[in-house]
Design a protein around this motif. Sequence first.
Motif, PDB file in Angstrom:
ATOM      1  N   CYS A  60       0.992  -1.283   0.100  1.00 16.29           N
ATOM      2  CA  CYS A  60      -0.041   0.070  -0.119  1.00 16.29           C
ATOM      3  C   CYS A  60       0.862   1.190   0.157  1.00 16.29           C
ATOM      4  N   ASP A  61       0.425   2.252  -0.094  1.00 18.64           N
ATOM      5  CA  ASP A  61       1.208   3.697  -0.311  1.00 18.64           C
ATOM      6  C   ASP A  61       1.968   3.932   1.467  1.00 18.64           C
ATOM      7  N   GLU A  62       1.429   3.450   2.138  1.00 18.81           N
ATOM      8  CA  GLU A  62       2.151   3.637   3.552  1.00 18.81           C
ATOM      9  C   GLU A  62       3.395   2.696   3.915  1.00 18.81           C
ATOM     10  N   HIS A  63       3.450   1.542   3.095  1.00 18.28           N
ATOM     11  CA  HIS A  63       4.370   0.365   3.098  1.00 18.28           C
ATOM     12  C   HIS A  63       5.502   0.416   2.095  1.00 18.28           C
ATOM     13  N   GLU A  64       5.065   0.968   0.971  1.00 16.06           N
ATOM     14  CA  GLU A  64       5.991   1.040  -0.263  1.00 16.06           C
ATOM     15  C   GLU A  64       7.609   1.122   0.220  1.00 16.06           C
ATOM     16  N   LYS A  65       7.662   2.275   0.814  1.00 16.74           N
ATOM     17  CA  LYS A  65       9.104   2.686   1.135  1.00 16.74           C
ATOM     18  C   LYS A  65       9.808   1.485   2.174  1.00 16.74           C
ATOM     19  N   SER A  66       9.041   0.982   3.210  1.00 17.28           N
ATOM     20  CA  SER A  66       9.672   0.317   4.104  1.00 17.28           C
ATOM     21  C   SER A  66       9.734  -1.205   3.571  1.00 17.28           C
ATOM     22  N   LEU A  67       8.929  -1.732   2.644  1.00 15.93           N
ATOM     23  CA  LEU A  67       9.074  -3.078   1.970  1.00 15.93           C
ATOM     24  C   LEU A  67      10.391  -2.850   0.967  1.00 15.93           C
ATOM     25  N   ALA A  68      10.225  -1.804   0.159  1.00 17.39           N
ATOM     26  CA  ALA A  68      11.474  -1.757  -0.922  1.00 17.39           C
ATOM     27  C   ALA A  68      12.693  -1.634  -0.284  1.00 17.39           C
ATOM     28  N   ASP A  69      12.897  -0.631   0.999  1.00 16.29           N
ATOM     29  CA  ASP A  69      13.967  -0.266   1.607  1.00 16.29           C
ATOM     30  C   ASP A  69      14.545  -1.650   2.263  1.00 16.29           C
ATOM     31  N   PHE A  70      13.613  -2.520   2.712  1.00 19.35           N
ATOM     32  CA  PHE A  70      13.944  -3.997   3.325  1.00 19.35           C
ATOM     33  C   PHE A  70      14.895  -4.729   2.438  1.00 19.35           C
ATOM     34  N   VAL A  71      14.071  -4.998   1.175  1.00 18.70           N
ATOM     35  CA  VAL A  71      15.010  -5.812   0.045  1.00 18.70           C
ATOM     36  C   VAL A  71      16.246  -5.253  -0.721  1.00 18.70           C
ATOM     37  N   ALA A  72      16.150  -3.640  -0.486  1.00 15.31           N
ATOM     38  CA  ALA A  72      17.075  -3.077  -1.294  1.00 15.31           C
ATOM     39  C   ALA A  72      18.482  -3.021  -0.233  1.00 15.31           C
ATOM     40  N   LEU A  73      18.211  -3.075   1.071  1.00 15.73           N
ATOM     41  CA  LEU A  73      19.314  -3.160   1.966  1.00 15.73           C
ATOM     42  C   LEU A  73      20.041  -4.531   1.660  1.00 15.73           C
ATOM     43  N   GLY A  90      20.237  -5.896  -1.074  1.00 13.02           N
ATOM     44  CA  GLY A  90      20.695  -5.931  -2.614  1.00 13.02           C
ATOM     45  C   GLY A  90      19.788  -6.927  -3.446  1.00 13.02           C
ATOM     46  N   PHE A  91      18.620  -6.922  -2.871  1.00 14.04           N
ATOM     47  CA  PHE A  91      17.846  -7.849  -3.661  1.00 14.04           C
ATOM     48  C   PHE A  91      16.615  -7.113  -4.361  1.00 14.04           C
ATOM     49  N   LEU A  92      16.649  -5.747  -4.533  1.00 14.23           N
ATOM     50  CA  LEU A  92      15.602  -5.023  -5.177  1.00 14.23           C
ATOM     51  C   LEU A  92      15.829  -4.998  -6.746  1.00 14.23           C
ATOM     52  N   ILE A  93      14.908  -5.152  -7.380  1.00 11.68           N
ATOM     53  CA  ILE A  93      14.754  -4.993  -8.830  1.00 11.68           C
ATOM     54  C   ILE A  93      14.268  -3.730  -9.173  1.00 11.68           C
ATOM     55  N   GLU A  94      13.166  -3.575  -8.782  1.00 13.81           N
ATOM     56  CA  GLU A  94      12.253  -2.395  -9.238  1.00 13.81           C
ATOM     57  C   GLU A  94      10.944  -2.348  -8.286  1.00 13.81           C
ATOM     58  N   VAL A  95      10.334  -1.331  -8.287  1.00 14.77           N
ATOM     59  CA  VAL A  95       9.016  -0.819  -7.754  1.00 14.77           C
ATOM     60  C   VAL A  95       8.161  -0.292  -8.892  1.00 14.77           C
ATOM     61  N   VAL A  96       6.986  -0.938  -9.196  1.00 15.51           N
ATOM     62  CA  VAL A  96       6.217  -0.472 -10.415  1.00 15.51           C
ATOM     63  C   VAL A  96       4.621  -0.540  -9.852  1.00 15.51           C
ATOM     64  N   PRO A  97       3.595   0.297 -10.300  1.00 15.07           N
ATOM     65  CA  PRO A  97       2.423   0.215 -10.105  1.00 15.07           C
ATOM     66  C   PRO A  97       1.631  -1.317 -10.084  1.00 15.07           C
ATOM     67  N   VAL A  98       0.732  -1.720  -9.284  1.00 12.64           N
ATOM     68  CA  VAL A  98       0.456  -3.183  -9.357  1.00 12.64           C
ATOM     69  C   VAL A  98      -0.092  -3.509 -10.902  1.00 12.64           C
ATOM     70  N   GLU A  99      -0.485  -2.385 -11.607  1.00 12.36           N
ATOM     71  CA  GLU A  99      -1.314  -2.574 -12.950  1.00 12.36           C
ATOM     72  C   GLU A  99      -0.218  -2.852 -13.733  1.00 12.36           C
ATOM     73  N   GLN A 100       1.037  -2.713 -13.528  1.00 13.95           N
ATOM     74  CA  GLN A 100       2.103  -3.173 -14.547  1.00 13.95           C
ATOM     75  C   GLN A 100       2.889  -4.618 -14.418  1.00 13.95           C
ATOM     76  N   LEU A 101       2.217  -5.356 -13.368  1.00 10.43           N
ATOM     77  CA  LEU A 101       2.594  -6.489 -13.145  1.00 10.43           C
ATOM     78  C   LEU A 101       2.284  -7.590 -14.612  1.00 10.43           C
ATOM     79  N   THR A 102       3.195  -8.325 -14.731  1.00 11.94           N
ATOM     80  CA  THR A 102       2.894  -9.309 -15.877  1.00 11.94           C
ATOM     81  C   THR A 102       2.845 -10.896 -15.406  1.00 11.94           C
TER      82      THR A 102
END
Length: 82
Positions: free
Chosen positions: A51-64, A66-78
């Motif tokens: 959700c908007d509130e948790h986007e940064k914390s979840l992305a930061d968790f995996v980025a820390l 070295g696992f983050l690939i990207e963050v995209v809107p859910v509508e762009q999932l394939t």
Amino acid sequence: MSGPLSPAGVSGTDVEHVCSAKGCRRTAAHAVIWNNPKLHTADRRKVWLACDEHEKSLADFVALRGFLIEVVPVEQLTDADG
């Protein structure tokens, strides 16, 4: 290129995406896409919904880690994501 992600057996219907943060039940607007190269093949794209509130914390968790690939809107999932 793959089309929009739709759960197995669900076609043309609205699907609610729920935030992956612990205890959160809000509708997710973002997809945090990541990969742990020690566990997954290079082409594997794991997804945590946020959700908007948790986007940064979840992305930061995996980025820390070295696992983050990207963050995209859910509508762009394939079909490749998941």
